[in-house]
Design an enzyme around this catalytic site. Structure first.
Site: not given
Length: 375
Positions: A91, A96, A122, A277, A279, A281-282
């Site tokens: 994706d 980006y 997109k 989220n 990063g 949660l990492a």
């Protein structure tokens, strides 16, 4: 001479048909994780709209120099590691890195058989060359060389798809998401409904037409809030949504209660963006894209870490598997800017997590009692 809409339609039709890109099969590729195969087999038992080839995907924010500059070599190695691990869903977006992510994706994917992977990008922002453009507020780092303007009209969608194919250097797209048509978009804020009305009359029927023509296999919205997606279900005919920041171990109740049932009833699937989220949660000291930490988020993270430690579970792995568990979910697209991260993300879909871990999260009210969990 000015290019007409008919010229663009002819361009897209010829390039798509010539590449045999009109097939809408959801057959699994020969290479892919066991987790992908088992989950996707379960999710495709009933008639569905188009879904990505694999549940594990690769998000293109880091490839656009999101948050920090990433060398070409590192990004290509991350893409290669994902491919070797069986990831077949990629994706990206013109937004980006203002075209950088698409160019990098195209450079890598041009060496792969086009029918062997799902590619989504997109529409909504048109890029124009501007060597002096500086993004005053945003996550894209480094020299951009392009400016942008919003265009959610039918003609704008056609032109945007053509431009993306040129940047990618690829013959066709599988999925097109209408991007950032949402109240959290700082350029729009409360005026997002005005842009939505333009898209409702322009972009949405045009994408439906492109689907019917065989130019794409599916379309939807790529947004960070729920209201625009729900509104689109009520007023149009979408196939798939990219819902970012809305379904994770930290925050998921609203998506579970409001969006998922509506999608399930229509055979619409959901791609989970920002499953970590951005990063958080990492282990990265960052939450989503704004930099603001919601009340209670740090405390909840510590509780999740403690329980994960007791069960010998990698929390990042648990977060990715949690995002992938609902039957309505057809893809999870964590980002990566190097091979180590990319391999770790892919391996997370193979790991085994004990049921007791999920049971304890529910007992402690850290995840909703109605949330689907792996296994």
């Amino acid at each position: 001479m000015k290019t007409t809409d008919m010229d663009r339609r002819k361009f897209l039709s010829q390039s798509t048909i010539a590449s045999a890109g009109i097939l809408a099969s959801v057959a699994m590729p020969a290479i892919g994780s066991t987790f992908n195969q088992l989950i996707m087999a379960e999710k495709t038992n009933k008639e569905q709209r188009y879904r990505p080839l694999t549940l594990s995907g690769f998000g293109g924010v880091a490839a656009g120099n999101g948050f920090h500059e990433n060398p070409d070599k590192d990004v290509y190695e991350a893409l290669e590691a994902a491919w070797q691990a069986g990831v077949r869903f990629y994706d990206t977006s013109p937004w980006y890195g203002l075209g950088l992510s698409e160019r990098r994706f195209g450079h890598f994917l041009r060496n792969q058989k086009r029918e062997d992977y799902t590619l989504s990008t997109k529409v909504g922002r048109m890029l124009t060359a501007d060597k002096d453009f500086v993004l005053k507020q945003g996550i894209w780092k480094g020299k951009l060389n392009f400016n942008y303007k919003y265009d959610y009209t039918a003609a704008g969608v056609r032109r945007s798809v053509e431009d993306s194919l040129q940047r990618l250097g690829l013959p066709y797209l599988d999925i097109v998401f209408i991007h950032d048509l949402s109240p959290d978009n700082g350029d729009m804020k409360e005026k997002w409904v005005e842009y939505f009305d333009v898209a409702l009359k322009g972009a949405m029927p045009e994408l439906t037409k492109m689907r019917e023509e065989g130019l794409i296999k599916g379309w939807g919205l790529g947004v960070n809030t729920l209201e625009p997606a729900i509104k689109t279900i009520e007023k149009a005919d979408p196939d798939i949504f990219l819902s970012a920041t809305q379904y994770s171990l930290i925050k998921h109740e609203d998506a579970l209660e409001k969006l998922f049932p509506l999608c399930d009833a229509r055979g619409i699937s959901v791609v989970v963006g920002a499953p970590l989220n951005a990063g958080f949660l990492a282990g990265v000291n960052r939450y989503d894209y704004s930099g603001d930490f919601p009340a209670g988020s740090r405390e909840k993270l510590e509780k999740l870490k403690n329980i994960a430690s007791r069960h010998n579970v990698d929390l990042r792995t648990a977060a990715l598997q949690f995002a992938a568990a609902p039957k309505v979910v057809s893809g999870v697209i964590p980002g990566a800017w190097n091979a180590v991260q990319s391999k770790a993300n892919a391996n997370s879909f193979e790991a085994s997590i004990p049921k007791q871990f999920w049971d304890e999260l529910k007992r402690e009210n850290l995840i909703a009692s109605s949330a689907e969990t792996p296994g």
